[in-house]
Design an enzyme around this catalytic site. Structure first.
Site, mmCIF file in Angstrom:
data_model
loop_
_atom_site.group_PDB
_atom_site.id
_atom_site.type_symbol
_atom_site.label_atom_id
_atom_site.label_comp_id
_atom_site.label_asym_id
_atom_site.label_seq_id
_atom_site.Cartn_x
_atom_site.Cartn_y
_atom_site.Cartn_z
ATOM 1 N N GLY B 204 -49.572 25.281 -11.417
ATOM 2 C CA GLY B 204 -50.727 25.121 -10.546
ATOM 3 C C GLY B 204 -50.880 26.230 -9.528
ATOM 4 O O GLY B 204 -50.449 27.362 -9.748
ATOM 5 N N LEU B 230 -52.956 22.034 -18.281
ATOM 6 C CA LEU B 230 -52.795 23.193 -17.391
ATOM 7 C C LEU B 230 -51.377 23.778 -17.426
ATOM 8 O O LEU B 230 -50.399 23.063 -17.203
ATOM 9 C CB LEU B 230 -53.129 22.781 -15.941
ATOM 10 C CG LEU B 230 -53.073 23.912 -14.907
ATOM 11 C CD1 LEU B 230 -54.151 24.948 -15.137
ATOM 12 C CD2 LEU B 230 -53.160 23.357 -13.491
ATOM 13 N N ASP B 231 -51.280 25.094 -17.684
ATOM 14 C CA ASP B 231 -50.012 25.823 -17.650
ATOM 15 C C ASP B 231 -48.961 25.233 -18.578
ATOM 16 O O ASP B 231 -47.753 25.356 -18.322
ATOM 17 C CB ASP B 231 -49.454 25.884 -16.206
ATOM 18 C CG ASP B 231 -50.387 26.632 -15.267
ATOM 19 O OD1 ASP B 231 -51.173 27.465 -15.754
ATOM 20 O OD2 ASP B 231 -50.357 26.371 -14.056
ATOM 21 N N ALA B 232 -49.402 24.581 -19.640
ATOM 22 C CA ALA B 232 -48.456 23.906 -20.521
ATOM 23 C C ALA B 232 -48.502 24.422 -21.961
ATOM 24 O O ALA B 232 -47.832 23.882 -22.838
ATOM 25 C CB ALA B 232 -48.705 22.397 -20.504
#
Lengths: 287, 287, 287, 287
Positions: B204, B230-232
């Site tokens: 994040g 997100l960001d995964a």
């Protein structure tokens, strides 16, 4: 080696603190052999580690603490710790079944790298008694039942041992049990753990399996002081190594072991040398 | 350089796949210039990248896909991609205000390190138009309102541009907007992001500030394919650098920039060279 | 940012130097914003970098040098340099044909990372004029003949340019010519070179080919001040990356480029910030 | 673990070798559990490591060598080695006075990381007998006179021991004596040394002092096979760590010890697993 006094202090940053403290020592004929300082500009805090030889120092060693308290502590809102190099800390090592960190600690200790005593090794398993025996260190086992029903009782016994042996700090060398809040409260920022991940990634159990699942390209290990919140205490040292898609959970465990033992031993070394100051859940590590 | 065909495949591991595929190529007079394979023993999967020269290869290039489908795909439950080295991918770069990743990408491209075209740079700010101008690349700006009320409309316009320009993959070079699920669905595992932390730590916003607060001793950067979470998405490359208690959030940002640009450019380079295979939210990176 | 004075000094170690220098500044109403010191115990030398705001400082800036000379220099056998933060150094960049270091320097400069002016770029080839043009910096070319018959003449012209442009220091951004002793003598410890190996391994030409032949598992890059002896000046920064038997001389060149540009730019940044002190063919790098 | 056969081979690169060798194994009902190959494009050489289970393999294990010789060796100008996983190599460790590498090797061995026997530890000093005793391994001391007048005699005795104990390879764990050409000839590419520098920098004696004098910013350690030329044999593994101007020769020694033990143990592990192939004074390290 001359006996030295080691002063670790921090206080709100103000002009002239270095001058005053160094003047206090030199005016009293103390020979300064180490000085390092750091200013946290974000918080406006000043941190210093200073070490001087006691030989010829005009203030008796049992009065130094009082002098500093009277002269500086209140005036500068200073917090400080005072150590003497000839007072060796007494380290207890807690282990479970893996030997790599224990061997690394004991091999360094035997080689004279750690200026400390090791009166006891504590475990919840018999597995590593042979290592303790190799080095002639008493090994105490208290099994913890799976339902944890005897955990309180075990910790009580452990605490008695730690008191009896006058333990100054505890090293969790891959000890696979949660330390109770009571024990943490007895040893605030004096229990060093090695967590087998690059914290704050992969908190909790089986971090190498978590790393494998996530597909990271680098794994790490983190030594930190234990606080009440799991794996969230002040970080002392971290290190990492590259991995690839070819690594399995098993090869990660193997690669990680090399990180863990080095990172833990470095943290222990820094702690014994009184080179760590904790502030706001962080560490200042002096060189 | 001869024109080559590049085959990336994976299937359940079975004896004889390497022999068969290499035999298929050599029997048809293809000169193999690259072969690398890997078996995931945990999942029992086989992965291969093989590259051969088209000159003299007896199967016409527009029939190769069909041949492989017919001969192997069903029989081995094989998934594969086929590329030709003379078909340059077309890369769109999305940026916001920071120039370091953009410059690193463009400087490499200009020096011939990237075998691709860059038909457009897209931004939500005017700030970096001068960089696009320096390199003679069209720069498109669609401002996104703070309340995101025009975000859908902007994405529609961006999608039209991407289609018009026949974009094969997108690079988010510190683009500070969340990509919509629609755009991700159009470019599955073809949007490369650089996240300014060692994922999965500090997902994040403001990861350097998170790192500062946590007191870590190492920071990192992570390039990954963008997925809906997100960001995964699958991690392509990570790198780290040591920091100390002396670092401020500002100095972390500065140190991090060097990681970010190198890690992103390496990921882009691997992608362009068709050296990345994704499987189960992980990447296999061929050498 | 307030204008600051920066004092870099070294002298034989004696008690009380820190106190005296800090007292001198604070007594004259200077607000110290940076202080770092280091004692070389092997040689018994003391090193310090101290920075304070000129606003409100009671000694006029053009008298400070004199004051320090009179008060301390002789008494402590002190050598020192004094800088003012609003006097930007003027950097000349020398290049040959490879653009990666040049782009990295100029992109940082453009982004405001370097507090310096760049009045000129000098080369022995036309190749990189387009980069200079992109950034609007004058580009001067003097071809050097293969037999070096015009080298003296070229260096004379270059020296005139450097004087005319009031250049304070020179950066050799993969400049493939030996600098003459005359030019080195004009810029002692003010010419920064990037050598594409982990010095002192692989001195001289084609270090990546040397590394390939020797079969090392790690390659590096080294930024250093240029002295009369080839590749033997004080080292400023080094970095390394892992390689394997799979790397070719060509892939080493490519991997090395990323090291070179980062290592060179970091050295330039430290130099511009006046954070480097040289002593006995070594550097002290302040934090 | 099933018993496996391990084949390491290299030959001039030709189409079809992988297919043929894998076909040979699978046609004879061998289950391949590992295959990695590599083509050196510069020299046009092919290298492969292949491992398969002996259970059910149709060719008797004492005939496999002959089969490979007859079928492939001459035809492909192939050089190869054949090992069986149930034939544990026998390692002799040579030490002098420093214990860190010895402890690291023995701790891993005891933990089951090394699939080998350790019939003896050899030294020129009594100092580390206690370590050998801790692990129950015979410790042999032959003092070497300062004038080396008895060195030939000592080596003769050592060679007898090595023969008597059927030693397959030797590890020099900070053994501070030059190995004679005779012993090297007996164990070609089977003596592993750890050199305490990043070779080829700082060959010979006291590398940490050399590193200190040169002012490098990174130090390293190198494990390599011993050849007749000092510190010039094929490099197996290297690692490095950052240092600063604050480091003294003593702190370099301390930091270096951590590199040395890890780098040496990794090399020993790779050797025991038959994952190293030497070619032209370089190593190919299989994953």
């Amino acid at each position: 080696m001359e006996t030295t006094a080691i002063l670790l202090l921090h206080c709100p940053d103000q002009q002239g603190i270095i001058s005053e403290v160094t003047k206090f020592i030199t005016d009293n004929k103390g020979n300064i052999v180490y000085l390092d300082q750091y200013v946290d500009k974000v918080d406006g805090m000043f941190f210093m580690r200073i070490e001087w030889e006691l030989e010829g120092f005009m203030i008796p060693r049992d009065k130094i603490y009082e002098y500093i308290t009277t002269l500086y502590a209140q005036r500068y809102q200073m917090k400080f710790s005072l150590y003497f190099s000839d007072k060796r800390p007494r380290m207890a090592i807690f282990v479970s079944k893996m030997s790599h960190c224990l061997y690394d600690l004991l091999a360094r200790w035997k080689a004279g790298e750690f200026n400390c005593d090791i009166p006891c090794i504590v475990s919840n398993h018999e597995d590593l008694r042979y290592v303790a025996d190799q080095f002639g260190i008493p090994y105490y086992v208290w099994s913890i039942k799976k339902d944890h029903s005897n955990k309180e009782e075990v910790e009580k016994a452990e605490m008695e041992l730690l008191k009896k042996e006058d333990i100054s700090f505890i090293v969790l060398a891959r000890y696979m049990q949660i330390i109770s809040d009571e024990m943490i409260a007895e040893y605030p920022h004096h229990i060093i753990n090695i967590h087998h991940s690059f914290l704050p990634a992969f908190i909790g159990a089986k971090p190498y399996h978590q790393a494998y699942e996530r597909g990271v390209k680098i794994i790490g290990a983190t030594s930190h002081y234990v606080t009440a919140e799991l794996d969230a205490g002040p970080i002392i040292e971290q290190d990492v190594t590259r991995i690839t898609h070819k690594d399995t959970p098993e090869s990660l465990v193997l690669k990680g072991k090399d990180l863990e033992k080095i990172v833990l031993s470095h943290a222990v070394s820094k702690h014994i040398q009184r080179k760590i100051l904790t502030y706001k859940n962080k560490t200042i590590i002096f060189s």
